[in-house]
Design a protein around this motif. Structure first.
Motif, PDB file in Angstrom:
ATOM      1  N   SER A 195       0.807  -1.220   0.000  1.00 23.30           N
ATOM      2  CA  SER A 195       0.000   0.000   0.000  1.00 23.30           C
ATOM      3  C   SER A 195       0.839   1.268   0.000  1.00 23.30           C
ATOM      4  O   SER A 195       0.294   2.376   0.010  1.00 23.30           O
ATOM      5  CB  SER A 195      -0.925   0.018   1.221  1.00 23.30           C
ATOM      6  OG  SER A 195      -0.165   0.109   2.416  1.00 23.30           O
ATOM      7  N   TRP A 221      -4.601  -3.499  -3.310  1.00 21.84           N
ATOM      8  CA  TRP A 221      -3.899  -2.247  -3.594  1.00 21.84           C
ATOM      9  C   TRP A 221      -2.429  -2.440  -3.942  1.00 21.84           C
ATOM     10  O   TRP A 221      -1.720  -3.191  -3.281  1.00 21.84           O
ATOM     11  CB  TRP A 221      -3.999  -1.321  -2.389  1.00 21.84           C
ATOM     12  CG  TRP A 221      -5.409  -0.932  -2.067  1.00 21.84           C
ATOM     13  CD1 TRP A 221      -6.226  -1.492  -1.120  1.00 21.84           C
ATOM     14  CD2 TRP A 221      -6.181   0.075  -2.721  1.00 21.84           C
ATOM     15  NE1 TRP A 221      -7.453  -0.894  -1.137  1.00 21.84           N
ATOM     16  CE2 TRP A 221      -7.468   0.081  -2.108  1.00 21.84           C
ATOM     17  CE3 TRP A 221      -5.935   0.976  -3.752  1.00 21.84           C
ATOM     18  CZ2 TRP A 221      -8.482   0.946  -2.494  1.00 21.84           C
ATOM     19  CZ3 TRP A 221      -6.939   1.853  -4.148  1.00 21.84           C
ATOM     20  CH2 TRP A 221      -8.195   1.827  -3.526  1.00 21.84           C
ATOM     21  N   VAL A 259       0.166   0.498  -4.406  1.00 19.62           N
ATOM     22  CA  VAL A 259       0.268   1.953  -4.340  1.00 19.62           C
ATOM     23  C   VAL A 259       1.707   2.356  -4.047  1.00 19.62           C
ATOM     24  O   VAL A 259       2.392   1.713  -3.239  1.00 19.62           O
ATOM     25  CB  VAL A 259      -0.664   2.516  -3.240  1.00 19.62           C
ATOM     26  CG1 VAL A 259      -0.591   4.037  -3.190  1.00 19.62           C
ATOM     27  CG2 VAL A 259      -2.092   2.051  -3.460  1.00 19.62           C
ATOM     28  N   GLY A 303      -1.775   2.857  -8.205  1.00 16.04           N
ATOM     29  CA  GLY A 303      -1.684   4.303  -8.185  1.00 16.04           C
ATOM     30  C   GLY A 303      -0.445   4.818  -7.478  1.00 16.04           C
ATOM     31  O   GLY A 303       0.272   4.077  -6.793  1.00 16.04           O
ATOM     32  N   SER A 304      -0.225   6.115  -7.642  1.00 17.70           N
ATOM     33  CA  SER A 304       0.863   6.822  -6.950  1.00 17.70           C
ATOM     34  C   SER A 304       0.418   8.269  -6.743  1.00 17.70           C
ATOM     35  O   SER A 304       0.931   9.181  -7.382  1.00 17.70           O
ATOM     36  CB  SER A 304       2.158   6.760  -7.778  1.00 17.70           C
ATOM     37  OG  SER A 304       3.238   7.324  -7.065  1.00 17.70           O
ATOM     38  N   PHE A 312      -6.481   6.277  -9.411  1.00 18.72           N
ATOM     39  CA  PHE A 312      -6.199   4.856  -9.224  1.00 18.72           C
ATOM     40  C   PHE A 312      -6.780   4.109 -10.420  1.00 18.72           C
ATOM     41  O   PHE A 312      -7.970   4.235 -10.715  1.00 18.72           O
ATOM     42  CB  PHE A 312      -6.823   4.347  -7.924  1.00 18.72           C
ATOM     43  CG  PHE A 312      -6.082   4.795  -6.704  1.00 18.72           C
ATOM     44  CD1 PHE A 312      -4.962   4.116  -6.255  1.00 18.72           C
ATOM     45  CD2 PHE A 312      -6.503   5.920  -6.000  1.00 18.72           C
ATOM     46  CE1 PHE A 312      -4.272   4.527  -5.133  1.00 18.72           C
ATOM     47  CE2 PHE A 312      -5.817   6.346  -4.875  1.00 18.72           C
ATOM     48  CZ  PHE A 312      -4.705   5.654  -4.437  1.00 18.72           C
TER      49      PHE A 312
END
Length: 260
Positions: free
Chosen positions: A64, A108, A110, A132-133, A169
């Protein structure tokens, strides 16, 4: 942040790395990053290993993100430069693994999870996986040139921009269509598919795999620009300190960025 750990196991020609910090959705502590580096180097040094897998414990997250509590003590941009150098060292060890690497993403992926999954040769995921980032909406830091090159090469520049510049995301469905994901599978089908992929990868000529991977690695990282002055500017900014303070205080809002 709980202590967390990296679990490194061998099973014949396969090596398995597990990110074990489920109470924090497998966020990586500094020690976990260093242990990942050491495990990756051990895999690289063992010619009997033909395939390596990476997976989060608990089924809710691959990784995460990273434990950012240390950022509260950052007062100068040079500390951010040193931090990104350390992450680059750990990620370079994953990049340099000469056998086939496979990430299993459940939930997730991330920040560091996106970075590590991007370093792998193949990724399989559950339908609920999200990538995502969103650093521009949380703490306001930046990525190293190597991280930008790695993620951009794996997901494509436009998808990378959406994740960083818009804080989006992306779904497993979107990234399967783009080619970033090899398979999207229900949880009860993951283990069987992973075993089949490991068996197939293990049958490949090891020198073919090694040389092909090294060629791609040199193409991706061979001419990176020096952006350390830019990294120092970001990590030394008031915006970064404000973002870290708000994040650690769990304000759950986008900071009021000033650009200074």
């Amino acid at each position: 942040m709980s202590a967390g750990r990296i679990v490194f196991e061998r099973d014949g020609a396969a090596a398995h790395i597990r990110f074990d910090n489920p109470s924090a959705h497998n966020a990586l502590t500094g020690q976990m990053w260093r242990d990942l580096r050491d495990a990756a180097r051990a895999i690289a040094d063992d010619p009997a290993i033909r395939v390596a897998t990476f997976r989060g414990v608990g089924g809710k997250a691959f990784i995460s993100g990273t434990d950012i509590t240390k950022f509260a003590d950052f007062a100068q941009g040079d500390q951010g430069v040193a931090y990104e150098r350390e992450i680059d060292e750990c990620m370079s060890a994953v990049d340099a693994i000469p056998c086939t690497t496979i990430a299993v993403v459940e939930g997730w992926a991330v920040g560091g999870g996106l970075n590590i999954s991007s370093a792998c040769d193949f990724r399989i995921a559950t339908p609920d996986a999200r990538f995502g980032s969103p650093i521009g909406r949380t703490i306001g830091n930046c990525l190293s040139a190597a991280s930008v090159a790695r993620i951009g090469a794996a997901v494509g520049v436009q998808f990378a921009k959406r994740m960083v510049l818009l804080g989006e995301f992306l779904t497993a469905e979107q990234l399967f269509a783009s080619g970033f994901l090899l398979r999207v599978l229900d949880r009860d089908a993951i283990d069987g598919e992973l075993a089949a992929l490991c068996a197939r990868a293990s049958e490949n000529a090891p020198l073919t795999t090694r040389v092909t991977k090294e060629t791609i690695r040199r193409m991706t990282f061979g001419a990176l620009p020096d952006i350390e002055p830019l990294i120092s500017q970001v990590y030394g900014s008031d915006d970064f300190r404000r973002g870290v303070a708000d994040f650690l205080a769990k304000t759950k809002r986008v900071p009021d960025w000033t650009g200074e």
